[in-house]
Design a protein around this motif. Structure first.
Motif, PDB file in Angstrom:
ATOM      1  N   PRO A 122       0.916  -1.316  -0.097  1.00 48.32           N
ATOM      2  CA  PRO A 122       0.129  -0.023  -0.078  1.00 48.32           C
ATOM      3  C   PRO A 122       0.909   1.296   0.115  1.00 48.32           C
ATOM      4  O   PRO A 122       2.004   1.408   0.663  1.00 48.32           O
ATOM      5  N   ASP A 139      -4.558   0.702  -0.998  1.00 44.72           N
ATOM      6  CA  ASP A 139      -4.962  -0.589  -0.216  1.00 44.72           C
ATOM      7  C   ASP A 139      -4.067  -1.724  -1.024  1.00 44.72           C
ATOM      8  O   ASP A 139      -4.316  -2.811  -0.541  1.00 44.72           O
ATOM      9  N   VAL A 168      -1.599  -7.745   4.094  1.00 46.12           N
ATOM     10  CA  VAL A 168      -1.782  -6.266   4.384  1.00 46.12           C
ATOM     11  C   VAL A 168      -2.745  -5.854   3.117  1.00 46.12           C
ATOM     12  O   VAL A 168      -3.673  -4.979   3.244  1.00 46.12           O
ATOM     13  N   GLY A 170      -4.802  -7.943   1.490  1.00 47.76           N
ATOM     14  CA  GLY A 170      -6.419  -8.270   1.864  1.00 47.76           C
ATOM     15  C   GLY A 170      -6.417  -9.640   0.963  1.00 47.76           C
ATOM     16  O   GLY A 170      -7.226  -9.756  -0.197  1.00 47.76           O
ATOM     17  N   LEU A 206       0.203   2.702   7.231  1.00 47.76           N
ATOM     18  CA  LEU A 206      -0.254   1.575   7.327  1.00 47.76           C
ATOM     19  C   LEU A 206      -1.199   1.514   8.615  1.00 47.76           C
ATOM     20  O   LEU A 206      -2.262   1.033   8.560  1.00 47.76           O
ATOM     21  N   LEU A 211      -4.729  -0.977   8.174  1.00 47.92           N
ATOM     22  CA  LEU A 211      -4.054  -2.084   7.487  1.00 47.92           C
ATOM     23  C   LEU A 211      -3.198  -2.776   8.279  1.00 47.92           C
ATOM     24  O   LEU A 211      -3.038  -4.218   8.014  1.00 47.92           O
ATOM     25  N   GLU A 219       4.519  -8.877   8.857  1.00 48.77           N
ATOM     26  CA  GLU A 219       3.415  -9.123   7.820  1.00 48.77           C
ATOM     27  C   GLU A 219       3.593 -10.590   7.570  1.00 48.77           C
ATOM     28  O   GLU A 219       4.420 -11.359   7.897  1.00 48.77           O
TER      29      GLU A 219
END
Length: 229
Positions: A122, A139, A168, A170, A206, A211, A219
């Motif tokens: 992002p 995003d 992150v 999705g 973030l 996020l 992550e």
């Protein structure tokens, strides 16, 4: 003269080395996860393979070594494609080069196996320069959304897509979009890693965007396999 670094690539049957000039995405955890997933995927001999967002061509080289009949490497970066040309020629591996995105690849398909390590970080501002290899909108889904929507056009009947990205960006959205496109998707691998330099530099953004959690500095990477019936 521009300096070129070498990057170890732990692929079968032995370790190899890839040339990587500045401005070309460095193979790292997400690359190796996808290479492992390809090796374990049961790719049929003689498969037609697409390596989308190829970077150095690490996955294109892996696919050729695993018995692909043809490999097409796609990237929007001319420098990346020049790098793939060099790395493939050094190994005497025939790789077709195509400059463009998923839409351009559709016109050359379909393929039995599609590999994709697209930009998914992002970013509050549009990507430019070398950052196009990782920045993907507010995003992280600018490239992912297009790829998921075009997956069924890229993959031949009976074939499959292997794609890696961070949670992150999705993965639930990716699974839903691939399902809506007529694919049968599932997460087949996951790995938690510390933030690298880019993610660390974006931590405040973030967090503000919701996020990541407050103070989160790791992550999870996931590999999604999507089969086309």
């Amino acid at each position: 003269m521009t300096a070129i670094t070498s990057t170890a690539i732990p692929l079968v049957p032995q370790r190899s080395w890839l040339l990587r000039p500045p401005g070309v995405y460095r193979p790292q955890d997400d690359t190796w996860m996808l290479a492992d997933a390809l090796r374990e995927s049961g790719m049929p001999g003689g498969a037609r393979v697409l390596d989308l967002c190829t970077g150095t061509g690490a996955l294109a080289v892996a696919a050729a070594r695993l018995g692909a009949a043809s490999v097409t490497a796609v990237d929007i970066s001319r420098r990346a494609l020049a790098t793939v040309w060099t790395n493939s020629r050094l190994r005497r591996i025939p790789v077709r080069l195509l400059r463009g995105d998923a839409a351009a690849a559709v016109r050359s398909g379909p393929f039995d196996v599609v590999l994709a390590n697209p930009p998914y970080v992002p970013c509050p501002v549009p990507a430019n320069g070398a950052a196009r290899a990782w920045d993907a909108g507010p995003d992280g889904r600018v490239v992912l959304d297009e790829l998921c929507s075009r997956a069924a056009s890229l993959v031949a009947p009976g074939g499959y897509l292997l794609m890696v990205h961070s949670t992150v960006a999705g993965p639930g959205k990716s699974l839903a979009q691939l399902g809506e496109a007529g694919m049968t998707p599932a997460v087949i691998a996951a790995r938690s890693i510390p933030f690298g330099p880019v993610m660390r530099s974006r931590a405040a953004f973030l967090e503000a965007a919701g996020l990541i959690a407050a103070e989160q500095r790791h992550e999870e990477l996931v590999v999604i396999r999507a089969d086309r019936p």
